[in-house]
Design an enzyme around this catalytic site. Structure first.
Site, PDB file in Angstrom:
ATOM      1  N   PRO A  30      -9.690   0.542  -9.451  1.00  7.95           N
ATOM      2  CA  PRO A  30      -8.702   0.148  -8.446  1.00  7.95           C
ATOM      3  C   PRO A  30      -7.278   0.259  -8.960  1.00  7.95           C
ATOM      4  O   PRO A  30      -7.011   0.056 -10.139  1.00  7.95           O
ATOM      5  CB  PRO A  30      -9.058  -1.314  -8.164  1.00  7.95           C
ATOM      6  CG  PRO A  30      -9.697  -1.799  -9.418  1.00  7.95           C
ATOM      7  CD  PRO A  30     -10.362  -0.617 -10.061  1.00  7.95           C
ATOM      8  N   GLY A  31      -6.376   0.598  -8.062  1.00  9.54           N
ATOM      9  CA  GLY A  31      -4.955   0.617  -8.392  1.00  9.54           C
ATOM     10  C   GLY A  31      -4.223  -0.316  -7.449  1.00  9.54           C
ATOM     11  O   GLY A  31      -3.873  -1.443  -7.763  1.00  9.54           O
ATOM     12  N   ARG A  32      -4.058   0.161  -6.209  1.00 11.92           N
ATOM     13  CA  ARG A  32      -3.258  -0.549  -5.212  1.00 11.92           C
ATOM     14  C   ARG A  32      -3.674  -2.016  -5.034  1.00 11.92           C
ATOM     15  O   ARG A  32      -2.833  -2.908  -4.960  1.00 11.92           O
ATOM     16  CB  ARG A  32      -3.414   0.170  -3.863  1.00 11.92           C
ATOM     17  CG  ARG A  32      -2.503  -0.372  -2.775  1.00 11.92           C
ATOM     18  CD  ARG A  32      -2.903   0.183  -1.394  1.00 11.92           C
ATOM     19  NE  ARG A  32      -3.231   1.569  -1.381  1.00 11.92           N
ATOM     20  CZ  ARG A  32      -2.383   2.559  -1.055  1.00 11.92           C
ATOM     21  NH1 ARG A  32      -1.150   2.268  -0.692  1.00 11.92           N
ATOM     22  NH2 ARG A  32      -2.773   3.815  -1.079  1.00 11.92           N
ATOM     23  N   ARG A  65       7.154   5.880  -0.049  1.00 13.63           N
ATOM     24  CA  ARG A  65       5.987   5.841   0.839  1.00 13.63           C
ATOM     25  C   ARG A  65       6.342   6.024   2.327  1.00 13.63           C
ATOM     26  O   ARG A  65       5.641   6.761   3.025  1.00 13.63           O
ATOM     27  CB  ARG A  65       5.171   4.563   0.632  1.00 13.63           C
ATOM     28  CG  ARG A  65       4.690   4.383  -0.818  1.00 13.63           C
ATOM     29  CD  ARG A  65       3.654   3.288  -0.966  1.00 13.63           C
ATOM     30  NE  ARG A  65       2.404   3.653  -0.346  1.00 13.63           N
ATOM     31  CZ  ARG A  65       1.977   3.198   0.804  1.00 13.63           C
ATOM     32  NH1 ARG A  65       2.675   2.311   1.458  1.00 13.63           N
ATOM     33  NH2 ARG A  65       0.841   3.619   1.303  1.00 13.63           N
ATOM     34  N   CYS A  98      20.902  11.771   1.251  1.00 14.98           N
ATOM     35  CA  CYS A  98      21.304  12.731   2.280  1.00 14.98           C
ATOM     36  C   CYS A  98      20.103  13.437   2.885  1.00 14.98           C
ATOM     37  O   CYS A  98      19.910  14.647   2.712  1.00 14.98           O
ATOM     38  CB  CYS A  98      22.265  13.740   1.661  1.00 14.98           C
ATOM     39  SG  CYS A  98      23.641  12.899   0.890  1.00 14.98           S
ATOM     40  N   GLU A  99      19.261  12.695   3.556  1.00 15.34           N
ATOM     41  CA  GLU A  99      18.079  13.236   4.237  1.00 15.34           C
ATOM     42  C   GLU A  99      17.794  12.311   5.411  1.00 15.34           C
ATOM     43  O   GLU A  99      17.809  11.083   5.235  1.00 15.34           O
ATOM     44  CB  GLU A  99      16.828  13.147   3.346  1.00 15.34           C
ATOM     45  CG  GLU A  99      16.890  13.884   2.061  1.00 15.34           C
ATOM     46  CD  GLU A  99      15.956  15.077   2.022  1.00 15.34           C
ATOM     47  OE1 GLU A  99      15.279  15.364   3.032  1.00 15.34           O
ATOM     48  OE2 GLU A  99      15.939  15.721   0.970  1.00 15.34           O
ATOM     49  N   TYR A 142       2.476   2.305  -6.031  1.00 18.55           N
ATOM     50  CA  TYR A 142       2.934   3.612  -5.566  1.00 18.55           C
ATOM     51  C   TYR A 142       4.380   3.569  -5.068  1.00 18.55           C
ATOM     52  O   TYR A 142       4.730   4.271  -4.129  1.00 18.55           O
ATOM     53  CB  TYR A 142       1.989   4.171  -4.490  1.00 18.55           C
ATOM     54  CG  TYR A 142       0.564   4.302  -4.980  1.00 18.55           C
ATOM     55  CD1 TYR A 142       0.240   5.208  -5.982  1.00 18.55           C
ATOM     56  CD2 TYR A 142      -0.449   3.493  -4.478  1.00 18.55           C
ATOM     57  CE1 TYR A 142      -1.051   5.323  -6.456  1.00 18.55           C
ATOM     58  CE2 TYR A 142      -1.748   3.594  -4.949  1.00 18.55           C
ATOM     59  CZ  TYR A 142      -2.045   4.504  -5.944  1.00 18.55           C
ATOM     60  OH  TYR A 142      -3.327   4.606  -6.412  1.00 18.55           O
TER      61      TYR A 142
HETATM   62  N1  LLP Z   1      -9.252   6.790  -8.901  1.00 18.07           N
HETATM   63  C1  LLP Z   1      -8.845   8.005  -8.537  1.00 18.07           C
HETATM   64  C2  LLP Z   1      -9.582   9.171  -9.005  1.00 18.07           C
HETATM   65  C3  LLP Z   1      -7.735   8.150  -7.697  1.00 18.07           C
HETATM   66  O1  LLP Z   1      -7.345   9.361  -7.312  1.00 18.07           O
HETATM   67  C4  LLP Z   1      -7.036   7.009  -7.246  1.00 18.07           C
HETATM   68  C5  LLP Z   1      -5.856   7.133  -6.388  1.00 18.07           C
HETATM   69  C6  LLP Z   1      -7.486   5.745  -7.684  1.00 18.07           C
HETATM   70  C7  LLP Z   1      -8.599   5.665  -8.498  1.00 18.07           C
HETATM   71  C8  LLP Z   1      -6.821   4.477  -7.257  1.00 18.07           C
HETATM   72  O2  LLP Z   1      -6.884   4.310  -5.897  1.00 18.07           O
HETATM   73  P1  LLP Z   1      -6.345   2.957  -5.219  1.00 18.07           P
HETATM   74  O3  LLP Z   1      -7.263   1.825  -5.654  1.00 18.07           O
HETATM   75  O4  LLP Z   1      -4.966   2.741  -5.684  1.00 18.07           O
HETATM   76  O5  LLP Z   1      -6.424   3.213  -3.757  1.00 18.07           O
HETATM   77  N2  LLP Z   1       0.423   7.476  -3.249  1.00 18.07           N
HETATM   78  C9  LLP Z   1      -0.522   7.076  -2.236  1.00 18.07           C
HETATM   79  C10 LLP Z   1      -1.876   6.718  -2.830  1.00 18.07           C
HETATM   80  C11 LLP Z   1      -2.479   7.839  -3.643  1.00 18.07           C
HETATM   81  C12 LLP Z   1      -3.793   7.482  -4.270  1.00 18.07           C
HETATM   82  C13 LLP Z   1      -4.182   8.523  -5.277  1.00 18.07           C
HETATM   83  N3  LLP Z   1      -5.396   8.252  -5.965  1.00 18.07           N
HETATM   84  C14 LLP Z   1       0.071   5.895  -1.470  1.00 18.07           C
HETATM   85  O6  LLP Z   1       1.182   5.497  -1.766  1.00 18.07           O
HETATM   86  O7  LLP Z   1      -0.533   5.402  -0.525  1.00 18.07           O
END
Ligand code: LLP
Length: 427
Positions: free
Chosen positions: A286-288, A324, A355-356, A383
């Protein structure tokens, strides 16, 4: 006291006597101390998000590998490493970050469709846990590099389960039309091929279906498809020591109600138990969901510009700080740092100075603000900083981590000098 509305993302961001607080710290004081735009993160919020996964994993063999692409600031990595996380990385730069915080390189998973030979070599030398392989061609390159180093490369194959995660098309990754992973029907062949390679050690299987997923259904579908494959792979005599279900769990930006990680994993372990895999080593990336709701971006109102069709609230944060909205038309709640009872309340497009026309942070927002006051853009922990840029030669924002009533600057504001120092004038 003025009426404060419900804020997305947990109790750490709240109003106290009309002032927006992060835990026990006034965000206005943070803005005054460090300037704007400024990212402020709540340690308690990150740790409670992590705990939700860990509570869901009690009695199991499962570990969180934080996908640092969501927010790779060193202090945040330190925090997660100290609380038992491994990491999911997608570049050698991210591996260097793991090294910089002294975290266990043996808990690093390397994902991504385009790993270079140099990256593969360095990751092998570092002794990472596993490469998540995305194609036959990549598997062959990893094998070659491993043989050159007289090593065996630990691998999982990233399967594309062809499941619709019901999210924004730019962040859905498990459908057939995506560049990610190996097609479900080609996976078995790839494992058989991997078995013949001297430089490869098969460790597991992996999938990641997308991001900002707000229901359990797509995960259950993906899990069943992956477990069908595990059945088939193990029938060939290939034992998989771990199963990696990627990341993707969503957060609240507006009115979404994603399940908690604990609830979701309760449901998913039911599926794993039914199918006999409940005690297998499980990995998640997990990231987000670990950092998204823990962060806000504080910005100062520069100008209010009334127009015939639109009123603009021009702030000092922009698409380079928080891309985003411009990239995905993403919604982030925007609220004033100080609540006022003044009338009338304006309806504004909140925009940055770049400037966009795409440089907007929010459309049609009711805001009771005046020039020189501050707003907070919420749910900005994931992100945002990690996707920031120097467009328009704007320095990257500073970052602060709040812990109860104390706070620490974890990243200084980038100066123009910092930006120019790699460049060279013509001879
Ligand atoms: N594992 C892989 C292989 C991934 O590609 C990603 C995210 C994650 C884990 C983590 O995913 P999460 O738990 O954060 O959903 N920039 C975009 C999101 C791009 C996600 C890319 N991959 C945004 O701001 O919504």
């Amino acid at each position: 006291m003025t009426q404060s509305k419900h804020l997305p993302g947990g109790p750490q961001v709240h109003y106290e006597a009309d002032e927006l607080m992060m835990e026990g710290v006034s965000l206005k004081e943070m803005a005054q101390a460090h300037g704007t735009p400024l990212f402020v993160y709540s340690k308690a919020s990150m740790l409670s998000a992590l705990k939700s996964y860990q509570d869901g994993f009690v009695g199991r063999h499962a570990r969180v590998h934080y996908a640092m692409k969501a927010n790779s600031s060193l202090a945040i990595l330190q925090l997660f490493a100290r609380h038992g996380c491994g990491f999911d990385i997608v570049s050698i730069g991210e591996l260097e970050r793991v090294k910089a915080v002294g975290a266990d390189l043996g808990l690093v998973i390397f994902s991504g469709v385009g790993k270079t030979r140099t990256e593969i070599r360095q990751a092998l030398q570092a002794g990472i846990l596993c490469f998540n392989v995305e194609s036959v061609a990549e598997l062959d390159v990893i094998n070659e590099v491993a043989l050159e180093l007289s090593k065996k490369a630990p691998i999982s194959v990233r399967v594309n389960p062809n499941v619709d995660p019901q999210t924004h098309p730019y962040i859905s990754t498990g459908l057939k039309g995506n560049k990610f992973g190996v097609a479900h029907e080609d996976t078995l062949k790839l494992y058989q091929h991997a078995q013949t390679l001297q430089g490869i050690e098969i460790k597991g299987i992996d999938c990641h279906i997308g991001s900002q997923i707000t229901s359990v259904g797509p995960y259950v579908d993906a899990m069943n498809k992956v477990l069908d494959l595990v059945d088939a792979i193990e029938q060939l005599g290939i034992r998989l020591s771990h199963i990696d279900f990627g990341g993707g769990l969503g957060i609240q930006y507006k009115a979404e109600h994603p399940p908690s990680a604990q609830h979701m994993w309760g449901e998913l372990f039911k599926v794993l138990d039914q199918r006999g895999y409940g005690q297998r080593q499980i990995i998640v990336e997990p990231g987000r969901s670990l950092v998204g709701n823990a962060g806000v971006c504080v910005s100062e109102v520069q100008y209010l510009k009334p127009g015939e069709q639109k009123n603009f609230c021009i702030i000092d944060a922009a698409m380079n700080d928080l891309p985003r909205p411009a990239m995905y038309e993403a919604f982030h709640e925007i609220v004033p740092l100080t609540l006022h009872e003044r009338t009338p309340v304006g309806v504004f497009d909140v925009v940055g100075p770049i400037c966009e026309s795409g440089d907007w942070l929010g459309h049609d927002r009711s805001l009771n603000v005046q020039v020189g006051e501050h707003v907070a853009i919420l749910s900005a922990g994931a992100y945002c900083m990690s996707m920031s840029s120097n467009y328009n030669t704007r320095g990257r924002a500073a970052e602060v981590l709040v812990d109860g009533s104390s706070s620490q600057l974890i990243r200084k504001r980038e100066s123009t000098q910092d930006q120019l120092h790699l460049e060279r004038l013509l001879d």
